[in-house]
Design a protein around this motif. Structure first.
Motif, PDB file in Angstrom:
ATOM      1  N   PHE A  31       0.854  -1.189   0.000  1.00  0.00           N
ATOM      2  CA  PHE A  31       0.000   0.000   0.000  1.00  0.00           C
ATOM      3  C   PHE A  31       0.893   1.243   0.000  1.00  0.00           C
ATOM      4  O   PHE A  31       1.852   1.323   0.773  1.00  0.00           O
ATOM      5  CB  PHE A  31      -0.915  -0.001   1.223  1.00  0.00           C
ATOM      6  N   GLN A  32       0.553   2.201  -0.857  1.00  0.00           N
ATOM      7  CA  GLN A  32       1.412   3.363  -1.068  1.00  0.00           C
ATOM      8  C   GLN A  32       0.695   4.669  -0.764  1.00  0.00           C
ATOM      9  O   GLN A  32      -0.482   4.830  -1.076  1.00  0.00           O
ATOM     10  CB  GLN A  32       1.892   3.382  -2.528  1.00  0.00           C
ATOM     11  N   VAL A  33       1.428   5.608  -0.150  1.00  0.00           N
ATOM     12  CA  VAL A  33       0.974   6.992  -0.014  1.00  0.00           C
ATOM     13  C   VAL A  33       1.918   7.863  -0.836  1.00  0.00           C
ATOM     14  O   VAL A  33       3.124   7.604  -0.888  1.00  0.00           O
ATOM     15  CB  VAL A  33       0.940   7.442   1.459  1.00  0.00           C
ATOM     16  N   ASP A  34       1.368   8.875  -1.504  1.00  0.00           N
ATOM     17  CA  ASP A  34       2.116   9.595  -2.537  1.00  0.00           C
ATOM     18  C   ASP A  34       2.586  10.983  -2.112  1.00  0.00           C
ATOM     19  O   ASP A  34       1.841  11.747  -1.477  1.00  0.00           O
ATOM     20  CB  ASP A  34       1.252   9.773  -3.787  1.00  0.00           C
ATOM     21  N   PHE A  35       3.810  11.303  -2.519  1.00  0.00           N
ATOM     22  CA  PHE A  35       4.272  12.688  -2.473  1.00  0.00           C
ATOM     23  C   PHE A  35       3.596  13.462  -3.607  1.00  0.00           C
ATOM     24  O   PHE A  35       3.253  12.890  -4.659  1.00  0.00           O
ATOM     25  CB  PHE A  35       5.788  12.766  -2.678  1.00  0.00           C
ATOM     26  N   THR A  36       3.416  14.753  -3.394  1.00  0.00           N
ATOM     27  CA  THR A  36       2.899  15.623  -4.452  1.00  0.00           C
ATOM     28  C   THR A  36       3.828  16.832  -4.575  1.00  0.00           C
ATOM     29  O   THR A  36       4.696  17.065  -3.724  1.00  0.00           O
ATOM     30  CB  THR A  36       1.471  16.110  -4.152  1.00  0.00           C
ATOM     31  N   LEU A  37       3.620  17.600  -5.652  1.00  0.00           N
ATOM     32  CA  LEU A  37       4.367  18.831  -5.854  1.00  0.00           C
ATOM     33  C   LEU A  37       3.409  19.957  -6.166  1.00  0.00           C
ATOM     34  O   LEU A  37       2.443  19.770  -6.916  1.00  0.00           O
ATOM     35  CB  LEU A  37       5.360  18.699  -7.019  1.00  0.00           C
ATOM     36  N   ALA A  38       3.714  21.119  -5.593  1.00  0.00           N
ATOM     37  CA  ALA A  38       2.993  22.340  -5.940  1.00  0.00           C
ATOM     38  C   ALA A  38       3.839  23.099  -6.955  1.00  0.00           C
ATOM     39  O   ALA A  38       4.952  23.545  -6.641  1.00  0.00           O
ATOM     40  CB  ALA A  38       2.758  23.189  -4.699  1.00  0.00           C
ATOM     41  N   LEU A  39       3.327  23.219  -8.184  1.00  0.00           N
ATOM     42  CA  LEU A  39       4.062  23.910  -9.233  1.00  0.00           C
ATOM     43  C   LEU A  39       3.918  25.428  -9.076  1.00  0.00           C
ATOM     44  O   LEU A  39       2.965  25.906  -8.438  1.00  0.00           O
ATOM     45  CB  LEU A  39       3.540  23.466 -10.600  1.00  0.00           C
ATOM     46  N   PRO A  40       4.836  26.191  -9.646  1.00  0.00           N
ATOM     47  CA  PRO A  40       4.768  27.659  -9.520  1.00  0.00           C
ATOM     48  C   PRO A  40       3.459  28.271 -10.033  1.00  0.00           C
ATOM     49  O   PRO A  40       3.089  29.364  -9.618  1.00  0.00           O
ATOM     50  CB  PRO A  40       5.968  28.127 -10.354  1.00  0.00           C
ATOM     51  N   ASN A  41       2.750  27.558 -10.931  1.00  0.00           N
ATOM     52  CA  ASN A  41       1.481  28.091 -11.449  1.00  0.00           C
ATOM     53  C   ASN A  41       0.290  27.723 -10.556  1.00  0.00           C
ATOM     54  O   ASN A  41      -0.860  28.004 -10.907  1.00  0.00           O
ATOM     55  CB  ASN A  41       1.233  27.594 -12.869  1.00  0.00           C
ATOM     56  N   GLY A  42       0.570  27.080  -9.412  1.00  0.00           N
ATOM     57  CA  GLY A  42      -0.490  26.715  -8.489  1.00  0.00           C
ATOM     58  C   GLY A  42      -1.027  25.308  -8.675  1.00  0.00           C
ATOM     59  O   GLY A  42      -1.787  24.819  -7.832  1.00  0.00           O
ATOM     60  N   GLU A  43      -0.657  24.634  -9.744  1.00  0.00           N
ATOM     61  CA  GLU A  43      -1.127  23.271  -9.992  1.00  0.00           C
ATOM     62  C   GLU A  43      -0.468  22.293  -9.031  1.00  0.00           C
ATOM     63  O   GLU A  43       0.721  22.414  -8.717  1.00  0.00           O
ATOM     64  CB  GLU A  43      -0.808  22.873 -11.438  1.00  0.00           C
ATOM     65  N   ILE A  44      -1.238  21.308  -8.568  1.00  0.00           N
ATOM     66  CA  ILE A  44      -0.718  20.248  -7.703  1.00  0.00           C
ATOM     67  C   ILE A  44      -0.649  18.967  -8.525  1.00  0.00           C
ATOM     68  O   ILE A  44      -1.648  18.555  -9.123  1.00  0.00           O
ATOM     69  CB  ILE A  44      -1.618  20.022  -6.471  1.00  0.00           C
ATOM     70  N   ILE A  45       0.519  18.353  -8.560  1.00  0.00           N
ATOM     71  CA  ILE A  45       0.673  17.106  -9.313  1.00  0.00           C
ATOM     72  C   ILE A  45       1.200  16.009  -8.392  1.00  0.00           C
ATOM     73  O   ILE A  45       1.901  16.278  -7.422  1.00  0.00           O
ATOM     74  CB  ILE A  45       1.628  17.275 -10.522  1.00  0.00           C
ATOM     75  N   THR A  46       0.810  14.777  -8.710  1.00  0.00           N
ATOM     76  CA  THR A  46       1.362  13.613  -8.017  1.00  0.00           C
ATOM     77  C   THR A  46       2.659  13.239  -8.703  1.00  0.00           C
ATOM     78  O   THR A  46       2.737  13.216  -9.932  1.00  0.00           O
ATOM     79  CB  THR A  46       0.380  12.428  -8.066  1.00  0.00           C
ATOM     80  N   GLU A  47       3.675  12.931  -7.913  1.00  0.00           N
ATOM     81  CA  GLU A  47       4.966  12.633  -8.537  1.00  0.00           C
ATOM     82  C   GLU A  47       4.885  11.378  -9.399  1.00  0.00           C
ATOM     83  O   GLU A  47       4.047  10.504  -9.194  1.00  0.00           O
ATOM     84  CB  GLU A  47       6.062  12.498  -7.486  1.00  0.00           C
ATOM     85  N   SER A  48       5.796  11.311 -10.363  1.00  0.00           N
ATOM     86  CA  SER A  48       5.756  10.228 -11.340  1.00  0.00           C
ATOM     87  C   SER A  48       7.167   9.928 -11.819  1.00  0.00           C
ATOM     88  O   SER A  48       8.058  10.784 -11.763  1.00  0.00           O
ATOM     89  CB  SER A  48       4.876  10.635 -12.530  1.00  0.00           C
ATOM     90  N   THR A  49       7.369   8.689 -12.314  1.00  0.00           N
ATOM     91  CA  THR A  49       8.629   8.332 -12.960  1.00  0.00           C
ATOM     92  C   THR A  49       8.433   8.138 -14.462  1.00  0.00           C
ATOM     93  O   THR A  49       9.329   7.637 -15.137  1.00  0.00           O
ATOM     94  CB  THR A  49       9.206   7.028 -12.362  1.00  0.00           C
ATOM     95  N   ASP A  50       7.280   8.559 -14.980  1.00  0.00           N
ATOM     96  CA  ASP A  50       7.053   8.475 -16.416  1.00  0.00           C
ATOM     97  C   ASP A  50       8.052   9.400 -17.137  1.00  0.00           C
ATOM     98  O   ASP A  50       8.181  10.577 -16.809  1.00  0.00           O
ATOM     99  CB  ASP A  50       5.618   8.897 -16.747  1.00  0.00           C
ATOM    100  N   GLU A  51       8.740   8.871 -18.134  1.00  0.00           N
ATOM    101  CA  GLU A  51       9.817   9.625 -18.774  1.00  0.00           C
ATOM    102  C   GLU A  51       9.324  10.893 -19.451  1.00  0.00           C
ATOM    103  O   GLU A  51       9.941  11.962 -19.339  1.00  0.00           O
ATOM    104  CB  GLU A  51      10.560   8.739 -19.784  1.00  0.00           C
ATOM    105  N   SER A  52       8.198  10.821 -20.167  1.00  0.00           N
ATOM    106  CA  SER A  52       7.681  12.006 -20.843  1.00  0.00           C
ATOM    107  C   SER A  52       7.236  13.058 -19.828  1.00  0.00           C
ATOM    108  O   SER A  52       7.418  14.262 -20.041  1.00  0.00           O
ATOM    109  CB  SER A  52       6.523  11.637 -21.773  1.00  0.00           C
TER     110      SER A  52
END
Length: 293
Positions: free
Chosen positions: A24-45
């Motif tokens: 079971f996993q809990v995720d880190f997120t990032l707040a981008l400078p434009n205010g968007e919140i994204i879940t971290e990823s290892t997808d290359e693109s």
């Protein structure tokens, strides 16, 4: 004992391991400078776009956020609903993240229904994945709670974890690079190696003028590490921030000294790319418990 493993997303698990029902996993997120919140990823693109858009000079650094309180409640409740009575938690070092403290605080609310123990781990990426692999093998072998607790504690005490970066700025701005402050005024660019130490911020171990010299030093360190465990095989993991070529060159340097040694390579996800910058590497070293080798 029916045991589950709860961990944070800095492990970056891949299939088939990540598909196990007891993980079971809990995720880190990032707040981008434009205010968007994204879940971290290892997808290359995803990572290519992240570096191109948000990691350029002059752009405010994205802010990393640890998993939220509700994420832990959701995970613990799901673990209970699926019939587990034991939880082994593995989290990024408490010296650089609050995930362990939050997991402990929330976990106390479930101690009447779950037997919970949390591990404060100094590594991330493939090194944390390798630790989880060993734990799953212990669970599958039917080891007791105390046996797993003791062997996991030994593994973590023996593990070593390093990061090799090319740009000091991101780690310093993110508050994790205190050891690099002394390098900021150097007239020549250097390539630092830092070691994650339990209970402390990453510690500067050495600086190098070239990647070749740095790779040679890390490969010699790996060979010396193996000599300390003559009765064990070791696991070697290299993580990279969209720099597979550099990871492969470090792997090659290690295998020149240790031709039979398996070296696993994985991408590091968005949250830690924001701190380490592009072209960074991690190197994790860990013995293998004999019973699960």
């Amino acid at each position: 004992m029916k045991a589950a493993i709860l961990f944070d997303s800095s492990a970056y698990l891949e299939a088939p391991l990540k598909d196990r029902e007891d993980l079971f996993q809990v995720d880190f997120t990032l707040a981008l400078p434009n205010g968007e919140i994204i879940t971290e990823s290892t997808d290359e693109s995803h990572l290519e776009n992240f570096f191109e858009k948000w990691m350029q000079e002059g752009t405010p650094q994205p802010k990393t956020a640890q998993p939220g309180i509700n994420d832990y409640h959701t995970a613990f409740q799901k673990i209970i609903d699926e019939g587990y009575d034991t939880v082994f938690g593995i989290y990024l070092s408490s010296s650089v993240s609050g995930t362990l403290q939050t997991a402990h605080a929330i976990g106390q609310e479930y101690e009447d229904r779950l037997n919970i123990i949390n591990f404060d781990y100094v590594g991330l990426s493939v090194n944390m994945e390798q630790l989880i692999v060993q734990m799953t093998r212990m669970i599958d072998a039917g080891k007791s709670f105390e046996e797993i607790k003791d062997e996991m504690t030994w593994l973590m005490d023996q593990s070593r974890f390093f990061i090799a970066i090319e740009n000091h700025d991101n780690l310093i701005k993110g508050g994790r690079g205190k050891a690099l402050n002394e390098l900021e005024d150097e007239s020549f660019k250097t390539l630092p190696v830092l070691e994650y130490v339990t209970g402390d911020m990453p510690v500067l171990t050495e600086t190098f003028r070239t990647n070749k010299n740095r790779n040679r030093s890390l490969s010699e360190l790996t060979a010396d590490y193996q000599k300390k465990y003559p009765d064990h095989s070791i696991q070697v993991g290299i993580g990279h921030t969209l720099s597979e070529g550099k990871a492969l060159r470090l792997k090659s340097a290690i295998q020149e000294l240790m031709p039979e040694q398996q070296v696993d390579i994985r991408m590091i996800g968005t949250a830690f790319c924001s701190h380490l910058g592009k072209n960074a590497l991690s190197l994790g070293l860990m013995p293998v418990i004999k019973e699960v080798d």
